[in-house]
Design an enzyme around this catalytic site. Structure first.
Site, short mmCIF file in Angstrom:
data_model
loop_
_atom_site.label_atom_id
_atom_site.label_comp_id
_atom_site.label_asym_id
_atom_site.label_seq_id
_atom_site.Cartn_x
_atom_site.Cartn_y
_atom_site.Cartn_z
N ASN A 126 0.82 -1.20 0.00
CA ASN A 126 0.00 0.00 0.00
C ASN A 126 0.86 1.26 0.00
O ASN A 126 0.39 2.35 0.29
CB ASN A 126 -0.95 0.02 1.21
CG ASN A 126 -1.97 1.14 1.13
OD1 ASN A 126 -2.35 1.57 0.04
ND2 ASN A 126 -2.39 1.65 2.26
N ILE A 444 -16.27 11.01 -5.55
CA ILE A 444 -15.94 9.65 -5.13
C ILE A 444 -16.42 9.35 -3.72
O ILE A 444 -16.66 8.20 -3.38
CB ILE A 444 -14.42 9.40 -5.25
CG1 ILE A 444 -13.97 9.71 -6.69
CG2 ILE A 444 -14.04 7.99 -4.88
CD1 ILE A 444 -14.74 8.96 -7.76
N SER A 446 -15.57 11.25 -0.14
CA SER A 446 -15.21 12.13 0.96
C SER A 446 -15.07 13.57 0.50
O SER A 446 -14.73 13.86 -0.64
CB SER A 446 -13.91 11.66 1.59
OG SER A 446 -12.84 11.70 0.65
N GLU A 497 -18.75 12.11 4.37
CA GLU A 497 -17.99 11.28 5.31
C GLU A 497 -17.28 12.05 6.42
O GLU A 497 -16.16 11.70 6.81
CB GLU A 497 -16.98 10.41 4.54
CG GLU A 497 -17.61 9.58 3.45
CD GLU A 497 -16.60 8.81 2.61
OE1 GLU A 497 -15.42 8.71 3.01
OE2 GLU A 497 -16.99 8.30 1.54
N ASP A 502 -10.91 7.27 8.53
CA ASP A 502 -10.18 6.63 7.44
C ASP A 502 -11.14 5.63 6.80
O ASP A 502 -11.99 5.05 7.48
CB ASP A 502 -8.94 5.93 7.98
CG ASP A 502 -8.21 5.14 6.92
OD1 ASP A 502 -7.41 5.75 6.18
OD2 ASP A 502 -8.42 3.92 6.82
N ARG A 528 0.94 11.48 3.33
CA ARG A 528 -0.28 10.74 3.65
C ARG A 528 0.12 9.47 4.40
O ARG A 528 0.74 8.56 3.84
CB ARG A 528 -1.03 10.39 2.36
CG ARG A 528 -2.16 9.39 2.51
CD ARG A 528 -3.32 9.93 3.31
NE ARG A 528 -4.44 9.02 3.26
CZ ARG A 528 -5.39 8.95 4.20
NH1 ARG A 528 -5.36 9.74 5.24
NH2 ARG A 528 -6.38 8.10 4.07
N CYS A 657 -8.20 3.39 -7.90
CA CYS A 657 -7.24 4.45 -8.17
C CYS A 657 -5.80 3.99 -8.01
O CYS A 657 -5.52 3.03 -7.31
CB CYS A 657 -7.49 5.65 -7.25
SG CYS A 657 -7.38 5.29 -5.50
N GLU A 677 -9.21 6.20 -11.54
CA GLU A 677 -8.20 7.25 -11.60
C GLU A 677 -7.66 7.38 -13.02
O GLU A 677 -7.31 6.40 -13.65
CB GLU A 677 -7.07 6.94 -10.63
CG GLU A 677 -5.92 7.90 -10.69
CD GLU A 677 -4.80 7.43 -11.60
OE1 GLU A 677 -4.16 8.29 -12.22
OE2 GLU A 677 -4.57 6.22 -11.71
N HIS A 705 -4.83 14.59 -5.12
CA HIS A 705 -3.67 14.66 -4.23
C HIS A 705 -2.84 15.91 -4.49
O HIS A 705 -1.82 16.12 -3.83
CB HIS A 705 -2.79 13.42 -4.42
CG HIS A 705 -3.50 12.15 -4.06
ND1 HIS A 705 -3.98 11.28 -4.99
CD2 HIS A 705 -3.83 11.64 -2.85
CE1 HIS A 705 -4.58 10.27 -4.37
NE2 HIS A 705 -4.50 10.47 -3.08
#
Length: 769
Positions: A126, A444, A446, A497, A502, A528, A657, A677, A705
């Site tokens: 991740n 998407i 949030s 949200e 998270d 992040r 994404c 994405e 981002h």
């Protein structure tokens, strides 16, 4: 004496110092010198911690302010021209490449407007890396001295380190060609880049480095013949240069056996292999080593948080010692510890029983040292006995097993994962239900997680405000988000949200079978960081998790509103999974828990439900074969188990994404609408791959981002490119991902421009009709 080695250590700081200072620098609250000072302090603390633990081989150059692959690109001058024309400071070039940059001109600086480079998953982790981007005009040269500087920095502190660098073959193979050089195959640049690597190694040797760790993780992938051949070219070139440091060639995350012929005759001092992920490769690698060549045995897990079994690790290492002798074996972490939290001692709320299951990066230092001492013949009896007791306790714990969950999984059959009708039939009912316009717009999920949201969540957690006060605040935030979406004209709304910390942790906290940390932060990309939940036992859903907020949001608008969930594969992959149960079993347990939630949302009147699976590609086994085919099947089935119980008129969405996605894999989910994405993709072939996707799709139009705001005209142009090959009747308009990391002003501006672009195309195609 068998040495101990750590391939890399987390760079975020025990209290997330790097995140706080980096974001303060971006916002102009701290100076460049203050940023560099914090980086230096983190590096010093990491090196001293490892030395004090007794680690023999400690890495340097494992630190980065953003991404170590991006650092290497800057170091080797792999910087597209669009980032060099603004005369930015080197650190600001790095950040612009990683996150984009948009600012107005001042008396002392030029206006800047540049998008970020593509960001993708680092193998099946991740962690996200910024993909090196090559052009026919790329001029390789040393553009700085970061690895040398950090080696000398450690040396001044009395710590001898082994600098770590991504190898030339992996660097090229994991990169891409720039939009002006789409026919360029980066691996063909090998002969041009090798002299620059050699120059770097020469400078490290001149600084005093006796050895270097060169990572070639591409060796665990399926490689074409020209890439396999490139290893011989590269490492024989290095061997032809006198006075370079000794090389430990490091691989991780899988087996190198299919590429063993490419490395078995390479002139390197040592070979590192991952014996946690692929213990089966040991015999073949031992047989392939050259006389005097060393083996770095990766037996301490660099990817997960479970306490190592010293007996099993020692058994593996002893097998290597029997073949090679103690002087040719090193006990090591399987990979860099970048992927694990910093220190278990910072956790004060875990029960003693559960805490005893775990080992974070700091504790893994002790593990690698104990195993090295044990196989060397030193007396570590007390540590071995304590470890054996912990391993036994976890295996026998009642926390792990839930017979009712195991029974439910055993009863899963094919019908559970199949919608009542095929998409062509469902879509007709959905068209009647929702009456959406051409180019429907949505987000998407949030919306910005403001400082006020975080403060109120913290107050509620600490008990300084009541549950009623907190819920009232959340409802006010939801209404704010809903009214904004109505105001700018979005077609399918979300509740924003605000109650969620998270996208995985929020649900994990409400599921049985999870444990959570206070400070178990791991870097995902840039600044992040995430706190992955830990799956400690069989998973089930005791009560509804998201219904209340979704129902409230839908009650205050007449527009359709999406219920938002995280999918089973993403919850699995973005948690630390169990190692005592298969990933398929864990995914099915999560799918069944989410099925209950999806059905409850539908029963409560939520007619569009999005189940996000951004980690779907991440879970794909690294090599083609039966294991990968099996994953395709059970991963898709776990998603369908979660979503297939709804009516035809209920629309199921999913989102993906920052991965190289396979349309066939997504097709197997049978979601009615998917969002993907796209904003950083330069290759038109990527659009064509999805042009025959049978259901509906939205290719993300702006990078969430990045703080930069695309104009309406930029959106129009990007949509025009997509519509050259993509059917207009299938195309949705949406961002790349959720907006939680953005500020409200940039969110408002970007979404407004996006909606205006959608209106432009509705008018354009309405005139054609």
């Amino acid at each position: 004496m068998v040495q101990s080695s750590v391939l890399g250590f987390p760079r975020i700081g025990a209290q997330r110092e790097l995140k706080k200072t980096t974001e303060a620098y971006w916002s102009g609250k701290v100076s460049r010198d203050e940023l560099f000072k914090v980086g230096k302090e983190i590096r010093a603390n990491n090196w001293k911690l490892q030395k004090e633990a007794g680690v023999d081989v400690i890495a340097s150059n494992d630190f980065s302010f953003y991404d170590h692959i991006l650092d290497l690109a800057v170091l080797l001058n792999v910087i597209p021209e669009r980032y060099t024309k603004y005369e930015l400071e080197p650190i600001d070039v790095l950040f612009a490449m990683g996150r984009g940059l948009q600012r107005k001109a001042t008396e002392t600086s030029k206006a800047v407007d540049v998008t970020a480079l593509e960001m993708v998953k680092w193998f099946d982790s991740n962690y996200h890396y910024v993909r090196p981007t090559f052009s026919t005009s790329t001029e390789f040269k040393l553009n700085g001295s970061k690895p040398i500087d950090e080696y000398l920095e450690a040396k001044e502190l009395g710590v001898e380190t082994r600098p770590v660098i991504l190898g030339p073959v992996s660097f090229l193979f994991l990169g891409k060609s720039d939009k002006d050089s789409l026919d360029l195959e980066p691996i063909t640049l090998l002969e041009k880049i090798l002299p620059v690597y050699a120059e770097l190694l020469e400078k490290l040797a001149a600084a005093g480095a006796q050895s270097v760790q060169i990572d070639e993780p591409a060796l665990v992938l399926d490689l074409p013949e020209n890439v396999q051949a490139a290893f011989k070219t590269a490492y024989e070139f290095f061997a032809s240069k006198s006075g370079l440091p000794k090389i430990t060639l490091a691989t991780y995350f899988g087996t190198i056996i299919p590429n063993l012929d490419a490395v078995k005759s390479l002139p390197v001092d040592a070979l590192h292999i991952d014996l946690v992920r692929a213990p089966e490769q040991l015999d073949a690698v031992l047989a392939a080593l050259q006389p005097e060549q060393k083996l770095s045995a990766g037996v301490i897990d660099g990817r997960n948080i479970w306490k190592s079994d010293f007996a099993k690790a020692s058994e593996i290492v002893n097998k290597a010692i029997e073949k090679l002798g103690k002087d040719r074996v090193v006990v090591a972490t399987s990979s860099s510890l970048l992927h694990t939290p910093v220190d278990l001692n910072n956790e004060t709320k875990l029960s003693d029983e559960i805490k005893d299951f775990f080992s974070f990066a700091t504790q893994k230092l002790d593990e690698v040292v104990v195993v090295a001492k044990n196989v060397s013949g030193e007396d570590v009896k007390a540590a071995l006995e304590k470890n054996a007791a912990s391993v036994k306790s976890r295996a026998e714990s009642s926390i792990t097993n839930d017979e009712s969950v195991q029974k439910r999984v055993s009863e899963v059959d094919e019908s559970l994962g199949r919608r009542a009708a095929v998409f062509t039939e469902r879509s007709k009912e959905q068209e009647v239900e929702f009456k959406l316009p051409l180019f429907p717009t949505t987000t998407i999920g949030s919306f910005p997680q403001t400082k006020e949201i975080r403060i109120n969540r913290n107050k509620f957690t600490k008990g300084t405000i009541t549950k009623e006060e907190y819920e009232k605040f959340i409802e006010e935030e939801i209404e704010r988000v809903v009214r904004f979406q109505e105001e700018i004209g979005l077609d399918v709304l979300v509740h924003g949200e605000p109650e969620r910390n998270d996208m995985v942790q929020y649900f994990g906290e409400q599921l049985k079978g999870f444990a959570f940390t206070q400070n178990g932060w791991v870097q995902s990309y840039g600044s992040r960081y995430v706190r992955p939940p830990i799956i400690v036992g069989d998973v089930s859903r005791p009560a509804p998790m998201s219904v209340k907020e979704s129902v409230y949001a839908q009650s205050i608008t007449t527009k359709p509103l999406k219920g938002m969930l995280t999918g089973p594969i993403t919850i699995l992959r973005w948690s630390f999974p169990r190692v005592d149960a298969s990933q398929k079993t864990q995914a099915f347990q999560l799918g069944l828990a989410l099925r209950d939630e999806v059905n409850d949302l539908e029963a409560a009147g939520i007619k569009i439900i999005q189940v996000d699976e951004p980690a779907l590609r991440e879970g794909l086994p690294l090599r083609a074969g039966q294991e990968r085919q099996d994953y395709y099947e059970w991963a898709a089935e776990s998603f369908r188990i979660a979503t297939a119980g709804v009516k035809n008129s209920t629309q199921i969405h999913s989102h993906f994404c920052y991965s190289d996605l396979d349309p066939n894999h997504i097709k197997a989910l049978d979601a009615d609408v998917v969002s993907i994405e796209f904003s950083k993709k330069d290759d038109p072939n990527y659009i064509r791959e999805f042009s025959d996707y049978p259901n509906h799709a939205g290719l993300g139009l702006f990078d969430i981002h990045s703080p930069r705001i695309p104009s309406k005209e930029e959106f129009i142009q990007k949509i025009a490119t997509i519509l050259e090959v993509y059917p207009i009747e299938k195309f949705w308009i949406n961002p790349d991902c959720g907006l939680k990391t953005r500020g409200w002003e940039e969110t408002k501006a970007s979404l407004t421009n996006m909606v205006e672009a959608a209106k432009f195309y509705r008018e354009k195609y309405a005139k054609k009709d």
